[in-house]
Motif scaffolding. Sequence first.
Motif, PDB file in Angstrom:
ATOM      1  N   TRP A   1      -2.959 -25.199 -31.314  1.00 17.40           N
ATOM      2  CA  TRP A   1      -4.300 -24.648 -31.182  1.00 17.40           C
ATOM      3  C   TRP A   1      -4.727 -23.976 -32.492  1.00 17.40           C
ATOM      4  O   TRP A   1      -5.873 -24.132 -32.928  1.00 17.40           O
TER       5      TRP A   1
ATOM      6  N   SER B   1      -7.841 -25.109 -34.754  1.00 19.99           N
ATOM      7  CA  SER B   1      -8.866 -24.106 -35.062  1.00 19.99           C
ATOM      8  C   SER B   1      -9.163 -24.071 -36.552  1.00 19.99           C
ATOM      9  O   SER B   1     -10.322 -23.925 -36.968  1.00 19.99           O
TER      10      SER B   1
ATOM     11  N   THR C   1     -12.214 -24.988 -26.170  1.00 18.25           N
ATOM     12  CA  THR C   1     -11.436 -24.194 -25.213  1.00 18.25           C
ATOM     13  C   THR C   1     -12.165 -22.950 -24.733  1.00 18.25           C
ATOM     14  O   THR C   1     -11.692 -22.275 -23.816  1.00 18.25           O
TER      15      THR C   1
ATOM     16  N   TRP D   1      -5.775 -20.349 -26.685  1.00 22.48           N
ATOM     17  CA  TRP D   1      -4.625 -21.235 -26.844  1.00 22.48           C
ATOM     18  C   TRP D   1      -3.972 -21.535 -25.498  1.00 22.48           C
ATOM     19  O   TRP D   1      -3.417 -22.625 -25.308  1.00 22.48           O
TER      20      TRP D   1
ATOM     21  N   PHE E   1      -5.979 -24.255 -24.112  1.00 23.57           N
ATOM     22  CA  PHE E   1      -5.554 -25.473 -24.803  1.00 23.57           C
ATOM     23  C   PHE E   1      -4.250 -26.009 -24.211  1.00 23.57           C
ATOM     24  O   PHE E   1      -4.112 -27.212 -23.973  1.00 23.57           O
TER      25      PHE E   1
END
Length: 255
Positions: free
Chosen positions: A148, A152, A221, A242, A245
Amino acid sequence: MAQVHPINAFNDNYIWAICEPKNHATWVVDPGQSQPVLQFLTEQKRQLTGILVTHHHWDHTDGIAELLLNFPDIPVYGPKDSPFKGITHTLSQGDSVTIAGEQYTIIQTPGHTLDHICYVNDIRAFTGDTLFSGGCGRLFEGTAEQMWSSLSALSELPDACEVYCTHEYTLANLEFAHAVEPDNSELRTYTTWAKQRREQELPTLPSTIGNERAINPFLRTNSRNILRRLPESLIAPTETQWQVFAKLRLWKDKF
């Protein structure tokens, strides 16, 4: 400005050829096979100048040894501390490398593998098996939190930045994306376009960072619509993106 061409390999791999327009110099990204590269160079009358590696998996590296037999003095750039031992120039987070007259910065993107790196600038991103169009790589070595974080970092690139990943997984990824976010109108439009491309046996790549932020569930997300679509078995208190995710990735693994 350099030109980028796809070289088909295996069933669904792309080896990207980065070509300088004013001479015959050419770099290739993740050459899992040598013969398609050698054929491209012969047909286009180009000279292999260097090789870029994003991670150690065989379908990204198995063609390198034979390419070096034909072009023995070229550099092989790749991640530091990689299990693949054919790298001559190692790269880490924040390093820069000039490819076909253009500068790229290295982003370390662990998740799919621990050694994964991406080559990026404001115009292009060679994302290997980290970011796909409509999807992301499986977690073979890294954690969901690592992946994640890697995604990002890529999502912060400019909207117009072109995404060159190494697999034609787009339609399968979009099928999952529709299950996650069926009311996404941009996703519907993009899917229609992608299907038309594949019907003509044309690549769906490159995508763009802006497009992926609009249609890729793994970059979305923070969407409440996505949270509402999680299967009952995955619904639980979620505090961080996360963790969302991680649930999406688990859902995709079983989709």
